[in-house]
Motif scaffolding. Structure first.
Motif, PDB file in Angstrom:
ATOM      1  N   GLU A   1       0.829  -1.205   0.000  1.00 20.86           N
ATOM      2  CA  GLU A   1       0.000   0.000   0.000  1.00 20.86           C
ATOM      3  C   GLU A   1       0.862   1.254   0.000  1.00 20.86           C
ATOM      4  O   GLU A   1       1.963   1.263   0.556  1.00 20.86           O
ATOM      5  CB  GLU A   1      -0.922  -0.002   1.221  1.00 20.86           C
ATOM      6  CG  GLU A   1      -1.880  -1.173   1.279  1.00 20.86           C
ATOM      7  CD  GLU A   1      -2.889  -1.179   0.130  1.00 20.86           C
ATOM      8  OE1 GLU A   1      -3.094  -0.105  -0.481  1.00 20.86           O
ATOM      9  OE2 GLU A   1      -3.452  -2.254  -0.161  1.00 20.86           O
TER      10      GLU A   1
ATOM     11  N   TRP B   1       0.586   3.932   1.588  1.00 21.44           N
ATOM     12  CA  TRP B   1       0.851   4.505   2.916  1.00 21.44           C
ATOM     13  C   TRP B   1       1.823   3.635   3.701  1.00 21.44           C
ATOM     14  O   TRP B   1       2.274   4.012   4.770  1.00 21.44           O
ATOM     15  CB  TRP B   1      -0.456   4.657   3.705  1.00 21.44           C
ATOM     16  CG  TRP B   1      -1.303   3.422   3.711  1.00 21.44           C
ATOM     17  CD1 TRP B   1      -2.372   3.172   2.902  1.00 21.44           C
ATOM     18  CD2 TRP B   1      -1.135   2.255   4.516  1.00 21.44           C
ATOM     19  NE1 TRP B   1      -2.882   1.920   3.153  1.00 21.44           N
ATOM     20  CE2 TRP B   1      -2.146   1.328   4.150  1.00 21.44           C
ATOM     21  CE3 TRP B   1      -0.244   1.885   5.519  1.00 21.44           C
ATOM     22  CZ2 TRP B   1      -2.270   0.068   4.734  1.00 21.44           C
ATOM     23  CZ3 TRP B   1      -0.370   0.633   6.108  1.00 21.44           C
ATOM     24  CH2 TRP B   1      -1.374  -0.265   5.716  1.00 21.44           C
ATOM     25  N   ASP B   2       2.137   2.463   3.146  1.00 17.65           N
ATOM     26  CA  ASP B   2       2.879   1.477   3.925  1.00 17.65           C
ATOM     27  C   ASP B   2       4.362   1.460   3.567  1.00 17.65           C
ATOM     28  O   ASP B   2       5.012   0.423   3.597  1.00 17.65           O
ATOM     29  CB  ASP B   2       2.275   0.099   3.709  1.00 17.65           C
ATOM     30  CG  ASP B   2       2.749  -0.906   4.750  1.00 17.65           C
ATOM     31  OD1 ASP B   2       3.247  -0.450   5.801  1.00 17.65           O
ATOM     32  OD2 ASP B   2       2.647  -2.107   4.494  1.00 17.65           O
TER      33      ASP B   2
ATOM     34  N   ARG C   1       9.528  -7.362   2.350  1.00 25.47           N
ATOM     35  CA  ARG C   1       8.185  -7.516   2.867  1.00 25.47           C
ATOM     36  C   ARG C   1       7.586  -8.882   2.508  1.00 25.47           C
ATOM     37  O   ARG C   1       6.809  -9.458   3.276  1.00 25.47           O
ATOM     38  CB  ARG C   1       7.300  -6.381   2.348  1.00 25.47           C
ATOM     39  CG  ARG C   1       5.959  -6.315   3.015  1.00 25.47           C
ATOM     40  CD  ARG C   1       6.093  -6.146   4.526  1.00 25.47           C
ATOM     41  NE  ARG C   1       6.494  -4.796   4.883  1.00 25.47           N
ATOM     42  CZ  ARG C   1       5.640  -3.784   5.041  1.00 25.47           C
ATOM     43  NH1 ARG C   1       4.359  -3.990   4.916  1.00 25.47           N
ATOM     44  NH2 ARG C   1       6.080  -2.583   5.329  1.00 25.47           N
TER      45      ARG C   1
ATOM     46  N   ASP D   1      11.796  -2.960   8.408  1.00 27.00           N
ATOM     47  CA  ASP D   1      11.374  -4.270   7.929  1.00 27.00           C
ATOM     48  C   ASP D   1      12.445  -5.325   8.142  1.00 27.00           C
ATOM     49  O   ASP D   1      12.133  -6.487   8.387  1.00 27.00           O
ATOM     50  CB  ASP D   1      10.976  -4.177   6.458  1.00 27.00           C
ATOM     51  CG  ASP D   1       9.619  -3.528   6.290  1.00 27.00           C
ATOM     52  OD1 ASP D   1       8.630  -4.149   6.706  1.00 27.00           O
ATOM     53  OD2 ASP D   1       9.558  -2.394   5.791  1.00 27.00           O
TER      54      ASP D   1
END
Lengths: 202, 202
Positions: free
Chosen positions: A85, A87-88, A99, A160
């Motif tokens: 996303e 925003w991510d 991710r 991450d």
RNA sequence: UGACACCAGUUUGU
DNA sequence: ACAAACTGGTGTCA
């Protein structure tokens, strides 16, 4: 223990090792078991291998769109195809690669907690030396030097990487699941690549 | 006089300054002149700018291979693309950078002696602060302290630094050619970089 | 500690 | 053919 996975025969590929392993295919599983959620799940007590891959259309441009793919087996209900996303975090190829690995291990924990997977050894297969080197070599230095890279800047995507590092340790410490990473050529993660690209184009 | 070259406009790049100068391109020269060697050469009476760059494949390893590039103009017969021979000193990036500058000025002297170049001002363009700082700052101290660095050891590549220093002085004293150095970012010495790399891969 | 180079490797794209 | 996103290292000086 080392986080690097080395196939029994040094020249083995995932095709040799994983798909030859009868337990690598969730979908062929006949036994089912009612999980904590009241639904039926397959039960496993075995070593498993997972493909994780990221993709990023227009990487390096301001209209880049990234996606992640996690592949357990053909048409497995546990396969993941997810967009990163906006925003991510950053829409980059590297971010998507990390991710994807995070999603894979989060899914493993979920399955183990649910009781529908019993395993002692997970092999996370990736074609990204960025991710594999990070988790098998660099992370030990990073933990000691405050996550600085060679140029004196903070490691990119530190959040991450820390998350992935933590997941591996949690699986080891709390679930007795040892996670090892296997760096393979691109052509062996095509199924996960497909899932990542599908997410982008949806 | 200072050995540092400062472009007229502080922000100017070689692209602005050099290539806007009609005399910077040897190949566009129409006039020819028979040199001492009996062959025809172009004649120049102008300020000139020269790109010098070094390259070193596998720098820091024991299989390093270094090369030098000197660029006067597109397809100029005076351009240089030369390997650093194994017997001719250390195969390092720094050595190649210095040696490229040496080759450039040796070529200038050759052309001036041949009578095919008349110039009062040479700008030697490099992306190596190691070379430029050495010849514009550090050398004055080194001449007085017996070529010692801050840690009390002899300056590495001292021979070539002395040679370069001497060339600049000879050009000034014997040929009335003032040499100044211009430190620029990597992207402005690509032509010389190409020549250096070509030498390595030949 | 800073700076500029010189490389090595992988992925993702146009 | 190009570029972006990333890591590791050495060569050297102040």
């Amino acid at each position: 223990m080392s986080r690097i996975y080395t196939p029994p025969n040094g020249n083995s590929t995932p095709d040799d090792v994983v798909y030859a392993h009868p337990h690598s295919d969730f979908t062929n599983m006949q036994q089912t078991h009612m999980g904590n959620d009241g639904r039926f799940h397959n039960i496993w007590s075995c070593d498993i291998a997972i493909l994780a891959d990221g993709a990023c259309a227009g990487n390096g441009t301001n209209y880049a769109r990234a996606g992640m793919g996690v592949y357990f087996a053909p048409d497995s209900r546990y396969n993941i195809s997810e967009k990163l996303e906006a925003w991510d975090g950053q829409q980059t190829n590297q971010h998507a690669e990390i991710r994807a690995a995070v999603l894979a291990l989060e899914k493993v924990i979920e399955l183990v907690e649910d009781g529908c997977l019993q395993t002692e050894n997970v092999v996370l297969i990736s074609d990204s030396s960025y991710v594999v080197d990070a988790m098998t070599n660099w992370v030990y230095r990073w933990r000691n030097n405050g996550w600085m890279n060679n140029r004196g800047f903070e490691v990119t995507n530190r959040d991450d990487f820390e998350r992935l590092d933590r997941l591996i340790n949690i699986l080891d410490d709390d679930f007795d699941v040892s996670v090892r990473l296997w760096l393979v050529p691109r052509c062996y993660v095509q199924e996960a690549d497909r899932l990542a690209k599908d997410a982008i184009n949806s």
